[in-house]
Design a protein around this motif. Sequence first.
Motif, mmCIF file in Angstrom:
data_model
loop_
_atom_site.group_PDB
_atom_site.id
_atom_site.type_symbol
_atom_site.label_atom_id
_atom_site.label_comp_id
_atom_site.label_asym_id
_atom_site.label_seq_id
_atom_site.Cartn_x
_atom_site.Cartn_y
_atom_site.Cartn_z
ATOM 1 N N ALA A 153 0.844 -1.205 0.000
ATOM 2 C CA ALA A 153 0.000 0.000 0.000
ATOM 3 C C ALA A 153 0.880 1.257 0.000
ATOM 4 O O ALA A 153 0.560 2.251 -0.674
ATOM 5 N N ARG A 154 1.999 1.212 0.719
ATOM 6 C CA ARG A 154 2.895 2.381 0.754
ATOM 7 C C ARG A 154 3.501 2.627 -0.640
ATOM 8 O O ARG A 154 3.565 3.765 -1.113
ATOM 9 N N TYR A 155 3.932 1.549 -1.275
ATOM 10 C CA TYR A 155 4.497 1.652 -2.635
ATOM 11 C C TYR A 155 3.412 2.170 -3.605
ATOM 12 O O TYR A 155 3.658 3.083 -4.403
ATOM 13 N N ALA A 156 2.198 1.626 -3.493
ATOM 14 C CA ALA A 156 1.101 2.056 -4.376
ATOM 15 C C ALA A 156 0.811 3.541 -4.153
ATOM 16 O O ALA A 156 0.605 4.303 -5.112
ATOM 17 N N ASP A 157 0.809 3.959 -2.905
ATOM 18 C CA ASP A 157 0.552 5.358 -2.564
ATOM 19 C C ASP A 157 1.546 6.265 -3.302
ATOM 20 O O ASP A 157 1.173 7.238 -3.956
ATOM 21 N N ARG A 158 2.815 5.888 -3.211
ATOM 22 C CA ARG A 158 3.877 6.710 -3.810
ATOM 23 C C ARG A 158 3.719 6.789 -5.333
ATOM 24 O O ARG A 158 3.780 7.857 -5.922
ATOM 25 N N VAL A 159 3.515 5.639 -5.991
ATOM 26 C CA VAL A 159 3.466 5.673 -7.460
ATOM 27 C C VAL A 159 2.168 6.301 -7.968
ATOM 28 O O VAL A 159 2.181 7.049 -8.951
ATOM 29 N N VAL A 160 1.083 6.030 -7.288
ATOM 30 C CA VAL A 160 -0.189 6.571 -7.776
ATOM 31 C C VAL A 160 -0.213 8.086 -7.563
ATOM 32 O O VAL A 160 -0.679 8.845 -8.427
ATOM 33 N N THR A 161 0.346 8.558 -6.442
ATOM 34 C CA THR A 161 0.432 10.007 -6.223
ATOM 35 C C THR A 161 1.201 10.662 -7.371
ATOM 36 O O THR A 161 0.808 11.693 -7.903
ATOM 37 N N ALA A 162 2.303 10.019 -7.781
ATOM 38 C CA ALA A 162 3.144 10.628 -8.819
ATOM 39 C C ALA A 162 2.556 10.492 -10.224
ATOM 40 O O ALA A 162 2.797 11.338 -11.076
ATOM 41 N N LEU A 163 1.804 9.435 -10.469
ATOM 42 C CA LEU A 163 1.452 9.132 -11.865
ATOM 43 C C LEU A 163 -0.032 9.279 -12.195
ATOM 44 O O LEU A 163 -0.412 9.203 -13.363
ATOM 45 N N SER A 164 -0.863 9.493 -11.174
ATOM 46 C CA SER A 164 -2.310 9.345 -11.416
ATOM 47 C C SER A 164 -2.899 10.375 -12.372
ATOM 48 O O SER A 164 -3.913 10.099 -13.004
ATOM 49 N N HIS A 165 -2.262 11.567 -12.488
ATOM 50 C CA HIS A 165 -2.900 12.546 -13.382
ATOM 51 C C HIS A 165 -2.939 12.073 -14.830
ATOM 52 O O HIS A 165 -3.718 12.577 -15.628
ATOM 53 N N ASP A 166 -2.087 11.091 -15.180
ATOM 54 C CA ASP A 166 -2.078 10.612 -16.567
ATOM 55 C C ASP A 166 -2.562 9.174 -16.715
ATOM 56 O O ASP A 166 -2.477 8.603 -17.804
ATOM 57 N N VAL A 167 -3.000 8.556 -15.608
ATOM 58 C CA VAL A 167 -3.388 7.140 -15.664
ATOM 59 C C VAL A 167 -4.807 6.982 -15.151
ATOM 60 O O VAL A 167 -5.146 7.463 -14.072
ATOM 61 N N ARG A 168 -5.620 6.273 -15.934
ATOM 62 C CA ARG A 168 -6.986 6.004 -15.491
ATOM 63 C C ARG A 168 -7.120 4.551 -15.025
ATOM 64 O O ARG A 168 -7.832 4.251 -14.084
ATOM 65 N N PHE A 169 -6.410 3.627 -15.694
ATOM 66 C CA PHE A 169 -6.576 2.203 -15.400
ATOM 67 C C PHE A 169 -5.381 1.658 -14.616
ATOM 68 O O PHE A 169 -4.249 1.679 -15.110
ATOM 69 N N TRP A 170 -5.661 1.169 -13.422
ATOM 70 C CA TRP A 170 -4.608 0.592 -12.580
ATOM 71 C C TRP A 170 -4.883 -0.893 -12.374
ATOM 72 O O TRP A 170 -5.991 -1.286 -11.996
ATOM 73 N N ILE A 171 -3.846 -1.700 -12.585
ATOM 74 C CA ILE A 171 -3.940 -3.129 -12.285
ATOM 75 C C ILE A 171 -2.998 -3.354 -11.103
ATOM 76 O O ILE A 171 -1.780 -3.182 -11.238
ATOM 77 N N THR A 172 -3.572 -3.650 -9.970
ATOM 78 C CA THR A 172 -2.724 -3.753 -8.775
ATOM 79 C C THR A 172 -1.778 -4.961 -8.876
ATOM 80 O O THR A 172 -0.580 -4.835 -8.665
ATOM 81 N N LEU A 173 -2.338 -6.142 -9.178
ATOM 82 C CA LEU A 173 -1.554 -7.394 -9.121
ATOM 83 C C LEU A 173 -1.726 -8.182 -10.404
ATOM 84 O O LEU A 173 -2.836 -8.263 -10.945
ATOM 85 N N ASN A 174 -0.644 -8.784 -10.856
ATOM 86 C CA ASN A 174 -0.770 -9.687 -11.993
ATOM 87 C C ASN A 174 -0.903 -11.135 -11.525
ATOM 88 O O ASN A 174 -0.050 -11.632 -10.770
ATOM 89 N N GLU A 175 -1.947 -11.799 -11.969
ATOM 90 C CA GLU A 175 -2.146 -13.232 -11.773
ATOM 91 C C GLU A 175 -1.733 -13.727 -10.392
ATOM 92 O O GLU A 175 -0.821 -14.560 -10.266
ATOM 93 N N PRO A 176 -2.389 -13.246 -9.346
ATOM 94 C CA PRO A 176 -2.016 -13.721 -8.007
ATOM 95 C C PRO A 176 -2.130 -15.244 -7.867
ATOM 96 O O PRO A 176 -1.333 -15.852 -7.143
ATOM 97 N N GLN A 177 -3.076 -15.845 -8.612
ATOM 98 C CA GLN A 177 -3.236 -17.308 -8.512
ATOM 99 C C GLN A 177 -1.969 -18.023 -8.991
ATOM 100 O O GLN A 177 -1.520 -18.993 -8.380
ATOM 101 N N VAL A 178 -1.418 -17.562 -10.110
ATOM 102 C CA VAL A 178 -0.263 -18.238 -10.712
ATOM 103 C C VAL A 178 0.979 -18.021 -9.851
ATOM 104 O O VAL A 178 1.721 -18.963 -9.543
ATOM 105 N N TYR A 179 1.177 -16.774 -9.450
ATOM 106 C CA TYR A 179 2.368 -16.460 -8.664
ATOM 107 C C TYR A 179 2.418 -17.284 -7.383
ATOM 108 O O TYR A 179 3.427 -17.922 -7.070
ATOM 109 N N SER A 180 1.316 -17.293 -6.638
ATOM 110 C CA SER A 180 1.338 -18.002 -5.351
ATOM 111 C C SER A 180 1.547 -19.496 -5.560
ATOM 112 O O SER A 180 2.307 -20.136 -4.817
ATOM 113 N N ALA A 181 0.939 -20.057 -6.597
ATOM 114 C CA ALA A 181 1.081 -21.501 -6.824
ATOM 115 C C ALA A 181 2.484 -21.863 -7.301
ATOM 116 O O ALA A 181 3.115 -22.790 -6.784
#
Length: 418
Positions: A153-181
């Motif tokens: 959440a801290r990392y997300a806070d930092r990047v979204v604060t810096a980049l959000s004016h130009d980004v509408r679509f955020w994907i928090t995690l890629n394929e959590p099912q695959v990574y964990s398995a």
Amino acid sequence: MKEQNSFIFPKGFFWGASTAAHQVEGSTVNDWSEWEKSEKRLKHLRKLKLIEKFGEDNFISGMAADNYHRFDDDFKMAKEMGHNATRFSLEWSRIEPEEGKFDEREIQHYQDVIRSARTNGLEPFVTIWHWPIPLWLRDKGGWESKHMPKYFARYADRVVTALSHDVRFWITLNEPQVYSAESFLIGEWPPQKMNPSAYLKVFHNLIKAHIAAYHVIKRISPEAQIGIASHNMHFEASRRSFTGHIFKAVADWWWNFYFLGRIANYQDFIGLNHYFHHKMDHWWKNRKNRILSDLGWELYPESMEHVLMDLKRFGKPIYITENGLADEGDVKRPWFIVETLKRVHRAIENGVDVRGYLHWSLLDNFEWGEGFWPRFGLIEVDYKTLERKMRPSAHLYRDICLRNGVTEELLEKYKNLL
Ligand code: IFM
């Protein structure tokens, strides 16, 4: 809309392709890059005679496609290829190389990446985490640590604060099912654990991390659209097999719907990564006469429609954030793209709210455990010269993007490829 043999998509549909930082940027220093070079890993590859077969460099991400320096040219190519959207990921280890210390130059780098995407007419879908983690986090226990949602959440806070004016679509995690398995149950990827309790812990930490990041992003940017890229498979029960139906129900429940269900109130869209079809009898069963990719994965475009229909239950817009194949000779890709898109179109006609298709991948890239040899790119990369060349399917896909669908005239034009 469907005119005879044409499959026209809704107005405003997003067309593009995806990448992930560690797979294309080059020169990343994270838990993966360290693991790739570790003696334990190389010894294992030697034992399987894979180093003999592919060479050691195949398994080390190194310079990759050097997209870190060439992103602007790569986006220019995407524009030439008719795309109006792109998906890429931020590399956590660059942005927060030490605990709590954020590297402003690297944040600036991603600002430049996003600006370049916009200049080239590409709507950015930004993935915040696509698998590797910084070394300091690995040393703190990585995703097994109960503090991980807080760090994320801290990392997300930092990047979204810096980049959000130009980004509408955020994907928090890629394929959590695959990574964990792969990393905690099957033991194929770092940290190579085969531990069901670690697997469940990681799985639930990923759920908590997504929800924490969702709140952070909404606070900073209430209009942001937030989702995950979920890896959903088509489990198909053999018609007369009772156990097949039981296995399908369990597999669907856990693999396809559990994570999405837990975050159902904390997502604005569903990102779908789709690759696999499994026939289930009393257990996994391969279909006869399957068409395979270079990786031996079954190519079964019909699956896309089933997976999309199944996601209708969540009542959210869907963006296909990955779908593709390893096909060095580009022999099956044209057929696969066209047939898959017909199924996407059919799902839309049947009421599924699909709003975009992002092919995997824009570029040839570093395919995790397998390394560089599987070629997923619409653009071929010569790893010696780093020269880029559009594969024939990139031309076909361009015409699809520009026509907003698969038309009869296009099918005629490319009939030799299909
Ligand atoms: O290369 C991967 C990507 O990183 C995540 N989804 C599947 C792709 C192909 O295996």
